[in-house]
Design a protein around this motif. Structure first.
Motif, mmCIF file in Angstrom:
data_model
loop_
_atom_site.group_PDB
_atom_site.id
_atom_site.type_symbol
_atom_site.label_atom_id
_atom_site.label_comp_id
_atom_site.label_asym_id
_atom_site.label_seq_id
_atom_site.Cartn_x
_atom_site.Cartn_y
_atom_site.Cartn_z
ATOM 1 N N ASP A 76 30.747 -14.111 19.338
ATOM 2 C CA ASP A 76 30.452 -15.543 19.483
ATOM 3 C C ASP A 76 31.254 -16.137 20.630
ATOM 4 O O ASP A 76 30.715 -16.850 21.474
ATOM 5 C CB ASP A 76 30.784 -16.287 18.181
ATOM 6 C CG ASP A 76 29.808 -15.969 17.062
ATOM 7 O OD1 ASP A 76 28.665 -15.594 17.365
ATOM 8 O OD2 ASP A 76 30.193 -16.086 15.887
ATOM 9 N N VAL A 77 32.586 -15.848 20.638
ATOM 10 C CA VAL A 77 33.473 -16.406 21.669
ATOM 11 C C VAL A 77 34.288 -15.274 22.292
ATOM 12 O O VAL A 77 34.971 -14.533 21.578
ATOM 13 C CB VAL A 77 34.428 -17.469 21.080
ATOM 14 C CG1 VAL A 77 35.375 -17.978 22.169
ATOM 15 C CG2 VAL A 77 33.634 -18.620 20.474
ATOM 16 N N LEU A 78 34.207 -15.155 23.599
ATOM 17 C CA LEU A 78 35.011 -14.187 24.335
ATOM 18 C C LEU A 78 36.139 -14.936 25.021
ATOM 19 O O LEU A 78 35.898 -15.861 25.804
ATOM 20 C CB LEU A 78 34.159 -13.452 25.378
ATOM 21 C CG LEU A 78 34.919 -12.449 26.259
ATOM 22 C CD1 LEU A 78 35.389 -11.261 25.431
ATOM 23 C CD2 LEU A 78 34.058 -11.985 27.422
ATOM 24 N N ILE A 79 37.389 -14.549 24.724
ATOM 25 C CA ILE A 79 38.554 -15.194 25.320
ATOM 26 C C ILE A 79 39.092 -14.287 26.418
ATOM 27 O O ILE A 79 39.405 -13.119 26.179
ATOM 28 C CB ILE A 79 39.633 -15.467 24.261
ATOM 29 C CG1 ILE A 79 39.084 -16.429 23.199
ATOM 30 C CG2 ILE A 79 40.892 -16.043 24.908
ATOM 31 C CD1 ILE A 79 40.015 -16.675 22.048
ATOM 32 N N ILE A 80 39.209 -14.828 27.609
ATOM 33 C CA ILE A 80 39.679 -14.067 28.763
ATOM 34 C C ILE A 80 41.126 -14.472 29.034
ATOM 35 O O ILE A 80 41.406 -15.574 29.488
ATOM 36 C CB ILE A 80 38.798 -14.345 29.992
ATOM 37 C CG1 ILE A 80 37.342 -13.980 29.671
ATOM 38 C CG2 ILE A 80 39.291 -13.572 31.208
ATOM 39 C CD1 ILE A 80 36.335 -14.592 30.599
#
Length: 221
Positions: A8-12
């Motif tokens: 759902d959410v990709l954190i870089i």
């Protein structure tokens, strides 16, 4: 989990902001992943100041006591002109649940956050450096280079990080938490939101033989 390519959410970026974001989202039932181009935690050596709102967030996550056990609590800040005190900021005068700030090495804070992520089953995908980002009909698509170590050199061999392969991650939302020199900021052409003035500074780390009594003293001369 490590073979997963969709979320759902990709954190870089696996600094404090990235890891805190992952914890908050995970506890709200959001599927989340974190990638970072570094080899491991603790590759940066920075000081961190946690403000009352940050301490309140850590308290909500159940991490305040762990952090404060290793942090230096600051109840007031004194501004000096050389040896002469000019002004004092007292955090106790602020109407907040936690009327103080805390100083802690960034690496110490990151260790605490990474351990909490591990307990919640959220691994950090190290050696994954974001290279491209584009919007899609269903969200965003991020391509990341996976780095590996290879022995190179003749006679005297040494290890170098090299791109092993490129992996594509798909998510509904991507959070760029990769710092002031954000690669994602450049990819999205947002450099103009921040000035490009070169700044030089020197930082000294020392122990004082004076009890500062939970005070930060800043001397300008």
């Amino acid at each position: 989990m490590f073979n997963k390519k969709k979320t759902d959410v990709l954190i870089i970026g696996a600094g404090p902001i990235g890891m805190l974001s992952a914890l908050v989202l995970n506890r709200k039932g959001v599927d989340v992943m974190i990638i970072d181009g570094a080899e491991r935690i603790g590759t940066r050596s920075n000081a961190t100041i946690l403000h009352p709102a940050s301490i309140a967030l850590l308290n909500k996550l159940g991490l305040k006591d762990q952090v404060m056990n290793t942090a230096y609590r600051i109840d007031e800040v004194e501004i000096h002109d050389g040896n002469q005190a000019r002004a004092t900021l007292r955090y106790g005068d602020i109407d907040t649940a936690f009327p103080y700030v805390a100083s802690i090495p960034q690496t110490t804070l990151e260790v605490i956050l990474e351990r909490e992520l591990e307990r919640e089953g959220i691994p950090i995908l190290w050696n994954h450096r974001a290279a491209e980002c584009k919007e899609t009909e269903s969200g965003v698509e991020v391509k990341a280079h996976l780095y590996t170590e290879q022995s190179v050199g003749y006679a005297v061999a040494h290890m170098e990080r090299m791109i092993g392969k490129t992996i594509t991650f798909r998510a509904k939302i991507a959070i760029a938490a990769d710092g002031c020199r954000s690669l994602m900021r450049k990819r999205l052409h947002l450099d103009n939101l921040q000035g490009h003035t070169t700044e030089n500074f020197v930082m000294f780390d020392f122990k004082s033989d004076v009890d500062l009594e939970n005070t930060m003293k800043i001397s300008l001369k």
